[in-house]
Scaffold this motif. Structure first.
Motif, PDB file in Angstrom:
ATOM      1  N   CYS A 191       4.562  27.631 -66.219  1.00  0.00           N
ATOM      2  CA  CYS A 191       4.330  26.261 -66.700  1.00  0.00           C
ATOM      3  C   CYS A 191       5.508  25.338 -66.435  1.00  0.00           C
ATOM      4  O   CYS A 191       5.405  24.133 -66.651  1.00  0.00           O
TER       5      CYS A 191
ATOM      6  N   CYS B 186      10.301  28.874 -66.966  1.00  0.00           N
ATOM      7  CA  CYS B 186       9.037  29.608 -66.858  1.00  0.00           C
ATOM      8  C   CYS B 186       8.410  29.322 -65.492  1.00  0.00           C
ATOM      9  O   CYS B 186       8.215  28.162 -65.131  1.00  0.00           O
TER      10      CYS B 186
ATOM     11  N   CYS C 106       8.141  33.088 -72.105  1.00  0.00           N
ATOM     12  CA  CYS C 106       7.871  31.671 -72.369  1.00  0.00           C
ATOM     13  C   CYS C 106       7.066  31.522 -73.657  1.00  0.00           C
ATOM     14  O   CYS C 106       6.061  32.190 -73.849  1.00  0.00           O
TER      15      CYS C 106
ATOM     16  N   CYS D 180       3.524  28.577 -72.935  1.00  0.00           N
ATOM     17  CA  CYS D 180       2.228  28.757 -72.287  1.00  0.00           C
ATOM     18  C   CYS D 180       1.668  30.133 -72.650  1.00  0.00           C
ATOM     19  O   CYS D 180       2.356  30.972 -73.182  1.00  0.00           O
TER      20      CYS D 180
HETATM   21 ZN   LIG Z   1       5.376  28.897 -69.610  1.00  0.00          ZN
END
Ligand SMILES: [Zn+2]
Length: 135
Positions: free
Chosen positions: A44, A41, A5, A8
């Motif tokens: 997040c 993800c 990801c 985040c």
């Molecule tokens: Zn994330």
């Protein structure tokens, strides 16, 4: 290869998903887009669509914005005609230039909420247009 990801700090590996239905939202309008695939993800919730899904999701969003503009335009035209004022007079009432109402009614521009709210009030209380004209 693991897909991480970028949104985040978790550096979590994103999980693939296929054939999901997601909702596009614009103001009070929604549209379901099905058959979407990509990665999500787990930390997040960020979603990264594959290219074809991203294109379809974006197209649905554009269509929704266009639909919202047209719906507001049609509503403003109906109310303006009920009030028996022309586009120039309506523009003078709300500001935004003498062509503003033409652009609102044809869906080229989305009016501010203040314009929409004023016209919805006038739709309920059309006699109030006389007071505005006196000002
Ligand atoms: Zn994330």
């Amino acid at each position: 290869m693991a897909k991480l990801c970028v949104c985040c700090d978790a550096q979590r590996e994103m999980t693939a998903f296929v054939n999901e239905t997601h909702q596009v939202v614009f103001r009070d309008l929604t549209r379901d887009v099905d058959g979407l695939s990509g990665f999500r993800c787990g930390a997040c919730g960020e979603i990264e669509y594959d290219q074809a899904s991203a294109d379809r999701y974006a197209e649905a969003g554009d269509a929704l914005i266009f639909e919202a503009r047209m719906a507001v335009g049609i509503e403003l035209r109906r109310i303006r005609k009920k009030l028996r004022i022309n586009q120039v007079e309506a523009s003078a009432l709300t500001g935004g230039g003498h062509n503003a109402f033409s652009r609102y009614e044809t869906g080229k521009v989305i009016p501010t909420p203040a314009v929409v709210n004023l016209f919805r009030l006038l739709d309920r209380h059309p006699e109030a247009i006389k007071e505005l004209r006196r000002a």
